[in-house]
Scaffold this motif. Structure first.
Motif, PDB file in Angstrom:
ATOM      1  N   LEU A  27     -72.953  21.639 -96.097  1.00  0.00           N
ATOM      2  CA  LEU A  27     -73.088  22.785 -95.201  1.00  0.00           C
ATOM      3  C   LEU A  27     -73.627  22.374 -93.840  1.00  0.00           C
ATOM      4  O   LEU A  27     -73.407  23.075 -92.848  1.00  0.00           O
ATOM      5  CB  LEU A  27     -74.013  23.840 -95.826  1.00  0.00           C
ATOM      6  N   GLY A  28     -74.330  21.266 -93.769  1.00  0.00           N
ATOM      7  CA  GLY A  28     -74.855  20.808 -92.491  1.00  0.00           C
ATOM      8  C   GLY A  28     -73.833  20.117 -91.622  1.00  0.00           C
ATOM      9  O   GLY A  28     -74.034  19.996 -90.410  1.00  0.00           O
ATOM     10  N   ASP A  35     -71.818  25.376 -88.443  1.00  0.00           N
ATOM     11  CA  ASP A  35     -71.928  25.655 -87.012  1.00  0.00           C
ATOM     12  C   ASP A  35     -73.386  25.845 -86.608  1.00  0.00           C
ATOM     13  O   ASP A  35     -74.197  26.389 -87.363  1.00  0.00           O
ATOM     14  CB  ASP A  35     -71.121  26.914 -86.676  1.00  0.00           C
ATOM     15  N   GLY A  36     -73.699  25.379 -85.413  1.00  0.00           N
ATOM     16  CA  GLY A  36     -75.083  25.458 -84.949  1.00  0.00           C
ATOM     17  C   GLY A  36     -75.571  26.873 -84.729  1.00  0.00           C
ATOM     18  O   GLY A  36     -76.788  27.103 -84.667  1.00  0.00           O
ATOM     19  N   SER A  37     -74.662  27.825 -84.582  1.00  0.00           N
ATOM     20  CA  SER A  37     -75.073  29.215 -84.388  1.00  0.00           C
ATOM     21  C   SER A  37     -75.577  29.867 -85.672  1.00  0.00           C
ATOM     22  O   SER A  37     -76.220  30.923 -85.615  1.00  0.00           O
ATOM     23  CB  SER A  37     -73.900  30.035 -83.831  1.00  0.00           C
ATOM     24  N   ILE A  38     -75.297  29.271 -86.826  1.00  0.00           N
ATOM     25  CA  ILE A  38     -75.792  29.798 -88.100  1.00  0.00           C
ATOM     26  C   ILE A  38     -77.210  29.295 -88.312  1.00  0.00           C
ATOM     27  O   ILE A  38     -77.458  28.092 -88.276  1.00  0.00           O
ATOM     28  CB  ILE A  38     -74.886  29.361 -89.261  1.00  0.00           C
ATOM     29  N   ARG A  41     -82.116  28.682 -92.036  1.00  0.00           N
ATOM     30  CA  ARG A  41     -82.561  29.391 -93.238  1.00  0.00           C
ATOM     31  C   ARG A  41     -81.386  29.985 -93.998  1.00  0.00           C
ATOM     32  O   ARG A  41     -81.382  30.023 -95.235  1.00  0.00           O
ATOM     33  CB  ARG A  41     -83.548  30.499 -92.855  1.00  0.00           C
ATOM     34  N   VAL A  42     -80.378  30.443 -93.273  1.00  0.00           N
ATOM     35  CA  VAL A  42     -79.193  30.995 -93.932  1.00  0.00           C
ATOM     36  C   VAL A  42     -78.448  29.899 -94.689  1.00  0.00           C
ATOM     37  O   VAL A  42     -77.999  30.108 -95.830  1.00  0.00           O
ATOM     38  CB  VAL A  42     -78.272  31.669 -92.891  1.00  0.00           C
ATOM     39  N   LYS A  43     -78.324  28.732 -94.080  1.00  0.00           N
ATOM     40  CA  LYS A  43     -77.641  27.626 -94.753  1.00  0.00           C
ATOM     41  C   LYS A  43     -78.404  27.200 -96.005  1.00  0.00           C
ATOM     42  O   LYS A  43     -77.797  26.971 -97.057  1.00  0.00           O
ATOM     43  CB  LYS A  43     -77.515  26.436 -93.795  1.00  0.00           C
ATOM     44  N   ALA A  47     -76.959  27.534 -99.775  1.00  0.00           N
ATOM     45  CA  ALA A  47     -76.860  26.368-100.650  1.00  0.00           C
ATOM     46  C   ALA A  47     -77.643  26.589-101.945  1.00  0.00           C
ATOM     47  O   ALA A  47     -77.200  26.180-103.028  1.00  0.00           O
ATOM     48  CB  ALA A  47     -77.371  25.125 -99.919  1.00  0.00           C
ATOM     49  N   ALA A  48     -78.801  27.235-101.854  1.00  0.00           N
ATOM     50  CA  ALA A  48     -79.602  27.499-103.049  1.00  0.00           C
ATOM     51  C   ALA A  48     -78.879  28.454-103.998  1.00  0.00           C
ATOM     52  O   ALA A  48     -78.891  28.262-105.223  1.00  0.00           O
ATOM     53  CB  ALA A  48     -80.965  28.067-102.652  1.00  0.00           C
ATOM     54  N   ILE A  49     -78.224  29.478-103.448  1.00  0.00           N
ATOM     55  CA  ILE A  49     -77.494  30.440-104.293  1.00  0.00           C
ATOM     56  C   ILE A  49     -76.344  29.745-105.023  1.00  0.00           C
ATOM     57  O   ILE A  49     -76.133  29.952-106.232  1.00  0.00           O
ATOM     58  CB  ILE A  49     -76.971  31.604-103.434  1.00  0.00           C
ATOM     59  N   ILE A  50     -75.603  28.906-104.308  1.00  0.00           N
ATOM     60  CA  ILE A  50     -74.495  28.190-104.950  1.00  0.00           C
ATOM     61  C   ILE A  50     -75.020  27.235-106.018  1.00  0.00           C
ATOM     62  O   ILE A  50     -74.449  27.129-107.112  1.00  0.00           O
ATOM     63  CB  ILE A  50     -73.678  27.421-103.895  1.00  0.00           C
TER      64      ILE A  50
END
Length: 263
Positions: A27-28, A35-38, A41-43, A47-50
């Motif tokens: 994801l990074g 994307d840098g706009s995301i 914390r959302v990434k 990733a934790a949910i997946i």
């Protein structure tokens, strides 16, 4: 009374931690999702949910203390795997941006650039436009979901285990990186051929009619011709980009197999 010992805690933590590291590394670096706009914390949350969702379906994790050097090396391996798989798809969009750089140079728009937060450097306007077009097509074709599915399948081909990664996998990545120039040139070739022909004609005109200011006449002609060609060619490039995306998914699978020592 429910009792939990340290070995059970290590087992639960490892079952979540190793997949989480590989997913977060992808994801990074992956396009769109990285994307840098995301926000970061959302990434991390995504990733934790997946990781929580796929952890019960994976093979048993190595029995390692989470704070040991062996566990640290295993974490580094998962980071390398995730980054490599993300770079495979990032190269696809780098080729599209390269095509935009080539076209913008021939049209005379190479001076029109601005800071791109996604790359951290100045990017030509036309390259940014073509990258956004490719991202929209990638999103419309559910490419982000296919990319995540390929990552999840990599846990079957390349399970989390103690050992070393096969060096042939890095060869697959280096070989695929050549597509930045090859596919970028193929995507830009129709416009480059026409624009080079116009520049050649203007050069001949400058030699035959030297009183004519080619610089004053040539730039508007190249710019208008380039815009007309873009309006004609870009709608027809979806099939090329779709095949390019498919090649990227296949390369992700080949990379995982090669890192596992399977070819």
């Amino acid at each position: 009374m429910i009792s939990v010992d340290i070995n059970q805690l290590y087992g639960w933590l490892n079952a979540f931690l190793w997949p989480f590291i590989r997913i977060l590394a992808l994801l990074g670096t992956a396009p769109l999702l990285g994307d840098g706009s995301i926000p970061t914390r959302v990434k991390v949350g995504f990733a934790a949910i997946i990781a929580v969702g796929i952890a019960p379906t994976l093979d048993p994790m190595p029995d390692l203390p989470t704070g040991s050097f062996a566990a640290l090396w295993l974490a580094v391996q998962q980071v390398l795997i995730g980054i490599a798989m993300g770079l495979v798809m990032r190269i696809v969009f780098a080729a599209v941006q390269t095509a935009g750089e080539f076209i913008g140079l021939q049209m005379g728009l190479s001076f029109a650039s601005f800071f791109d937060p996604a790359t951290g450097a100045n990017t030509a306007v036309l390259a940014r436009f073509m990258n956004n077009m490719a991202l929209l097509l990638f999103l419309a074709l559910n490419g982000h979901l296919i990319m995540l599915a390929g990552l999840i399948r990599s846990f079957d081909v390349l399970p989390i285990r103690v050992g070393s990664l096969d060096t042939n996998g890095w060869g697959v990545l280096f070989e695929w990186s050549s597509q930045v120039m090859v596919s970028g040139m193929l995507l830009a070739l129709p416009l480059i051929i026409v624009l080079l022909t116009i520049n050649l004609a203007l050069g001949i005109l400058n030699r035959t009619a030297q009183q004519l200011s080619v610089f004053a006449v040539g730039f508007p002609i190249s710019l208008m011709t380039g815009l007309v060609l873009l309006a004609t060619v870009l709608p027809q490039s979806s099939s090329f980009l779709s095949r390019f995306f498919e090649e990227g998914y296949s390369t992700m699978a080949r990379l995982a197999q090669a890192l596992a020592g399977g070819g």
